[in-house]
Structures are given as structure tokens and as C-alpha cells.
Design a protein around this motif. Structure first.
Motif, PDB file in Angstrom:
ATOM      1  N   TYR A 117       0.810  -1.213   0.000  1.00  0.00           N
ATOM      2  CA  TYR A 117       0.000   0.000   0.000  1.00  0.00           C
ATOM      3  C   TYR A 117       0.843   1.261   0.000  1.00  0.00           C
ATOM      4  O   TYR A 117       0.385   2.320  -0.452  1.00  0.00           O
ATOM      5  CB  TYR A 117      -0.975  -0.022   1.180  1.00  0.00           C
ATOM      6  CG  TYR A 117      -2.176  -0.882   0.886  1.00  0.00           C
ATOM      7  CD1 TYR A 117      -3.220  -0.407   0.098  1.00  0.00           C
ATOM      8  CD2 TYR A 117      -2.251  -2.190   1.351  1.00  0.00           C
ATOM      9  CE1 TYR A 117      -4.318  -1.196  -0.198  1.00  0.00           C
ATOM     10  CE2 TYR A 117      -3.339  -2.999   1.054  1.00  0.00           C
ATOM     11  CZ  TYR A 117      -4.368  -2.495   0.289  1.00  0.00           C
ATOM     12  OH  TYR A 117      -5.444  -3.291  -0.017  1.00  0.00           O
ATOM     13  N   SER A 118       2.074   1.191   0.475  1.00  0.00           N
ATOM     14  CA  SER A 118       2.958   2.351   0.357  1.00  0.00           C
ATOM     15  C   SER A 118       3.271   2.606  -1.118  1.00  0.00           C
ATOM     16  O   SER A 118       3.325   3.766  -1.562  1.00  0.00           O
ATOM     17  CB  SER A 118       4.253   2.129   1.140  1.00  0.00           C
ATOM     18  OG  SER A 118       5.079   1.142   0.541  1.00  0.00           O
TER      19      SER A 118
ATOM     20  N   TYR B 228       0.105   4.250  -2.740  1.00  0.00           N
ATOM     21  CA  TYR B 228      -0.280   5.609  -2.373  1.00  0.00           C
ATOM     22  C   TYR B 228       0.849   6.637  -2.456  1.00  0.00           C
ATOM     23  O   TYR B 228       0.675   7.774  -2.043  1.00  0.00           O
ATOM     24  CB  TYR B 228      -0.873   5.623  -0.957  1.00  0.00           C
ATOM     25  CG  TYR B 228      -2.232   4.968  -0.898  1.00  0.00           C
ATOM     26  CD1 TYR B 228      -3.322   5.496  -1.581  1.00  0.00           C
ATOM     27  CD2 TYR B 228      -2.422   3.799  -0.162  1.00  0.00           C
ATOM     28  CE1 TYR B 228      -4.567   4.897  -1.535  1.00  0.00           C
ATOM     29  CE2 TYR B 228      -3.665   3.187  -0.103  1.00  0.00           C
ATOM     30  CZ  TYR B 228      -4.729   3.739  -0.787  1.00  0.00           C
ATOM     31  OH  TYR B 228      -5.960   3.132  -0.742  1.00  0.00           O
ATOM     32  N   THR B 229       2.005   6.233  -2.970  1.00  0.00           N
ATOM     33  CA  THR B 229       3.053   7.212  -3.232  1.00  0.00           C
ATOM     34  C   THR B 229       3.791   6.781  -4.488  1.00  0.00           C
ATOM     35  O   THR B 229       3.474   5.756  -5.096  1.00  0.00           O
ATOM     36  CB  THR B 229       4.014   7.356  -2.040  1.00  0.00           C
ATOM     37  OG1 THR B 229       4.879   8.474  -2.267  1.00  0.00           O
ATOM     38  CG2 THR B 229       4.859   6.114  -1.818  1.00  0.00           C
TER      39      THR B 229
ATOM     40  N   SER C  48       1.594  16.780  -0.843  1.00  0.00           N
ATOM     41  CA  SER C  48       0.710  16.268   0.206  1.00  0.00           C
ATOM     42  C   SER C  48      -0.116  15.068  -0.256  1.00  0.00           C
ATOM     43  O   SER C  48      -0.520  14.251   0.571  1.00  0.00           O
ATOM     44  CB  SER C  48      -0.222  17.384   0.687  1.00  0.00           C
ATOM     45  OG  SER C  48      -0.999  17.886  -0.392  1.00  0.00           O
ATOM     46  N   LYS C  49      -0.354  14.935  -1.550  1.00  0.00           N
ATOM     47  CA  LYS C  49      -1.169  13.822  -2.022  1.00  0.00           C
ATOM     48  C   LYS C  49      -0.491  12.472  -1.811  1.00  0.00           C
ATOM     49  O   LYS C  49      -1.142  11.429  -1.870  1.00  0.00           O
ATOM     50  CB  LYS C  49      -1.513  14.000  -3.506  1.00  0.00           C
ATOM     51  CG  LYS C  49      -0.316  13.928  -4.452  1.00  0.00           C
ATOM     52  CD  LYS C  49      -0.759  14.110  -5.899  1.00  0.00           C
ATOM     53  CE  LYS C  49       0.429  14.046  -6.853  1.00  0.00           C
ATOM     54  NZ  LYS C  49      -0.011  14.212  -8.261  1.00  0.00           N
ATOM     55  N   HIS C  50       0.814  12.488  -1.567  1.00  0.00           N
ATOM     56  CA  HIS C  50       1.552  11.247  -1.321  1.00  0.00           C
ATOM     57  C   HIS C  50       1.865  11.036   0.162  1.00  0.00           C
ATOM     58  O   HIS C  50       2.627  10.127   0.499  1.00  0.00           O
ATOM     59  CB  HIS C  50       2.869  11.235  -2.116  1.00  0.00           C
ATOM     60  CG  HIS C  50       2.688  11.292  -3.595  1.00  0.00           C
ATOM     61  ND1 HIS C  50       1.883  10.412  -4.278  1.00  0.00           N
ATOM     62  CD2 HIS C  50       3.199  12.148  -4.532  1.00  0.00           C
ATOM     63  CE1 HIS C  50       1.910  10.704  -5.564  1.00  0.00           C
ATOM     64  NE2 HIS C  50       2.700  11.751  -5.746  1.00  0.00           N
TER      65      HIS C  50
ATOM     66  N   VAL D 204       0.193   9.895   2.801  1.00  0.00           N
ATOM     67  CA  VAL D 204      -0.167   8.603   3.389  1.00  0.00           C
ATOM     68  C   VAL D 204       0.826   7.526   2.957  1.00  0.00           C
ATOM     69  O   VAL D 204       1.332   6.746   3.785  1.00  0.00           O
ATOM     70  CB  VAL D 204      -1.600   8.199   3.001  1.00  0.00           C
ATOM     71  CG1 VAL D 204      -1.894   6.759   3.448  1.00  0.00           C
ATOM     72  CG2 VAL D 204      -2.611   9.149   3.624  1.00  0.00           C
ATOM     73  N   GLY D 205       1.108   7.464   1.684  1.00  0.00           N
ATOM     74  CA  GLY D 205       2.058   6.479   1.185  1.00  0.00           C
ATOM     75  C   GLY D 205       3.452   6.687   1.736  1.00  0.00           C
ATOM     76  O   GLY D 205       4.152   5.716   2.066  1.00  0.00           O
TER      77      GLY D 205
ATOM     78  N   LEU E  80       4.240   8.034   4.654  1.00  0.00           N
ATOM     79  CA  LEU E  80       4.245   7.609   6.053  1.00  0.00           C
ATOM     80  C   LEU E  80       4.252   6.087   6.161  1.00  0.00           C
ATOM     81  O   LEU E  80       4.946   5.520   7.020  1.00  0.00           O
ATOM     82  CB  LEU E  80       3.028   8.183   6.779  1.00  0.00           C
ATOM     83  CG  LEU E  80       3.053   9.706   7.015  1.00  0.00           C
ATOM     84  CD1 LEU E  80       1.721  10.172   7.594  1.00  0.00           C
ATOM     85  CD2 LEU E  80       4.198  10.085   7.936  1.00  0.00           C
ATOM     86  N   LEU E  81       3.494   5.417   5.295  1.00  0.00           N
ATOM     87  CA  LEU E  81       3.502   3.958   5.296  1.00  0.00           C
ATOM     88  C   LEU E  81       4.888   3.427   4.945  1.00  0.00           C
ATOM     89  O   LEU E  81       5.382   2.490   5.578  1.00  0.00           O
ATOM     90  CB  LEU E  81       2.469   3.419   4.303  1.00  0.00           C
ATOM     91  CG  LEU E  81       1.011   3.401   4.743  1.00  0.00           C
ATOM     92  CD1 LEU E  81       0.111   3.045   3.564  1.00  0.00           C
ATOM     93  CD2 LEU E  81       0.808   2.407   5.878  1.00  0.00           C
TER      94      LEU E  81
END
Length: 304
Positions: free
Chosen positions: A87-88, A91-92, A151-153, A155-156, A158-159
Motif C-alpha cells: 500500500y505504500s 499511495y506514493t 501532500s497527495k503522497h 499517506v504512502g 508515512l507507510l
């Protein structure tokens, strides 16, 4: 004669296998859901682990209290870690994920090592690790995608960063267990539990696969993931890590993105930039510098 070089070769070989697996898995993801493909990788490896364990050691069991330890490590280090990696990437950007997944991992291992094992931070490890980290950063930044900190990345990102923290703790948690049991036994039980916890997450994915349409390439990708990237790689990595030390061994993870770049060249006709070649040379110098340090004599493995 000091034969520690065998374990360094083992670390490099495994890291190269995992790097090449990026290319193999990328193709397979066009057919399989990522979590399903991860489950196939680990779930199909379980019988091989226990068969080899039975043949080599004559038994496969562990006390139930130790099994609970293996279950917790499998949940975090196999199920949780593999899902976080996938998932990282989702989302990035691939460059962000590669850098944040790989670069901090050995640093966290070295920082956390004194809490798990008797490994000390040395100046040679710091210098060699810093050089290797700079090199792997050049390898990743030298790619076509580059980094994107928008900022759109977030979550990815941080994962991906969390993968480094969890991965370091996972490796270190295995070290005390390998003083009591062989790397093969530790790997077998951790992957068994990791697969069991992962299975419920695949239930909605099996029917989406066109099983009749699978070709030789799909089965070759599964075989590579199961036999080479999991059965061989996990046992070889754990055995080498136990001999070399977790902090020192994990810097050899920096070979993974370098091998992934080469796999991209071979399988996807991707180009290699001059920055990446320079980064690989810098990384290699750092790893050689680390490998020349003498490791204190290991403590004998405990028996029950």
C-alpha cells in the motif's frame, strides 16, 4: 581461515534476488491482487519450509509459548509488513517508496540493536553505512521518476517510512530466537503464522483471477517468488544475519534497489543513468568498508 565472507556473499545474493523480484512481481501484479500474490508467495512456501526442516533437523515442533512469539512476529513482520509495503507503493511514487522503505531500515536496526542483542554502534559501521546510504539515494534519485513530496503522497510516504521501522524491529526480534533455534526453524514458523493471518484478507480476490488463462510466465513468477525469493532467501538471509549481526547485515539491503534497477534494464528495457552507476560504486565502497570490520565472537546457540 576466516570464512565470514561467505555470509556477506549470502547477504548480497539475497538482496539481489529481492531486487530482481520487483521486476518479477510487477508483471504478476497485472494478473493478481497484490495481497493475494503475497499470500501465494508465503503460503505456498510453508510446505517446503517444513519439509526441509523435517529432513534436516528431524523435527518441526516448538513449545507453545515460543509458538506464540512466532505468531506475533509473523503477524507484524510478514502479514503487516508485506501489506504496508504494497500500500505504500500504491499511495506514493515508486521512487518515494523505494527511498523511504529501504534507506532508513538499516539505520533503525543499528539504533534499536542494543535493546535486542549485544551489538554496538562503531565508527566503521557509521561511516560505511553513511556512504552506502548516500549511494543508494543516488541510485533511487537517478531514476526517471524522481521524488515527489507533495501532500497527495503523504499517506504512502508515512507507510513507506513505517515499513523501515517495523522491518528493523522484525529483524531484531528474530535474533534472540535464532540463539535457541536454527534460522530454518525460525523462518518456517514465522512464515506459517504470517500466511495464516494474511489468508482472510485474500478471500475476495480468488474469484477475480482468470486461472484458466494463466500462462508459463505467471507460474514462473510464482515459482521464483516461492522457491527463490522466499524459501532460499529467508533462510540464507537469517542465517547470514545471525552470523554477521543484525545492524551490519541490514546495510546490505541497499543492494536491493541497485538490483531492481538492473532488473528494470533487463526485463523492461529501462535506462540506467550515470548518477545511478556512481551511486552503486559509492554504495559498494561503503558495504566493503563495513564488511572489513571484525565482528566479536558470537554467543553459542542455546539448547533446550
Amino acid at each position: 581461515m576466516d570464512k565470514k565472507w561467505i555470509y556477506y556473499v549470502g547477504l548480497i545474493a539475497v538482496a539481489a534476488i529481492w531486487g530482481a523480484n520487483f521486476g518479477v512481481s510487477r508483471s504478476a501484479m497485472e494478473t493478481f491482487d497484490p495481497i493475494l500474490f503475497a499470500f501465494l508467495r508465503f503460503g505456498l512456501a510453508v510446505p517446503f519450509f517444513f519439509l526441509i526442516l523435517k529432513i534436516r533437523e528431524g523435527s518441526v515442533g516448538v513449545p507453545w509459548r515460543v509458538a506464540l512469539q512466532f505468531a506475533l512476529i509473523g503477524l507484524v513482520g510478514i502479514t503487516g509488513l508485506e501489506i504496508a509495503v504494497m500500500y505504500s507503493i500504491k499511495y506514493t511514487t515508486l521512487a518515494n517508496a523505494s527511498l523511504l522503505n529501504v534507506a532508513p531500515w538499516p539505520i533503525f536496526t543499528a539504533l534499536f540493536a542494543p535493546f535486542f542483542v549485544k551489538e554496538k554502534m562503531t565508527m566503521r559501521l557509521v561511516a560505511g553505512g553513511a556512504a552506502a546510504m548516500v549511494g543508494v539515494t543516488f541510485i533511487i534519485l537517478g531514476g526517471e521518476d524522481g521524488l515527489d513530496w507533495s501532500s497527495k503522497h503523504m499517506v504512502g510516504n508515512l507507510l513507506a517510512f513505517g515499513v523501515s521501522v517495523i522491518g528493523a524491529l522484525y529483524n531484531l526480534a528474530c535474533m534472540p530466537l535464532m540463539r535457541r533455534y536454527s534460522p530454518l526453524r525460525v523462518s518456517a514458523w514465522i512464515i506459517l503464522f504470517g500466511s495464516l493471518f494474511m489468508f482472510p484478507l485474500t478471500l475476495g480476490s480468488w474469484g477475480k483471477v482468470d486461472w484458466d488463462g494463466l500462462g508459463t510466465g505467471h507460474y514462473a513468477a510464482i515459482a521464483y517468488n516461492v522457491l527463490i525469493s522466499t524459501v532460499f532467501a529467508f533462510v540464507a538471509w537469517n542465517a547470514s544475519m545471525y552470523k554477521i549481526g543484525a545492524a551490519r547485515a541490514n546495510f546490505f539491503r541497499y543492494v536491493v534497489p541497485a538490483a531492481a534497477v538492473v532488473a528494470g534494464l533487463i526485463f523492461f528495457d529501462e535506462s540506467i543513468a550515470g548518477w545511478q552507476i556512481g551511486g552503486a560504486a559509492f554504495m559498494a565502497a561503503g558495504l566493503v568498508w563495513i564488511s572489513l570490520e571484525r565482528k566479536p565472537a558470537e554467543e553459542p546457540r542455546l539448547t533446550e
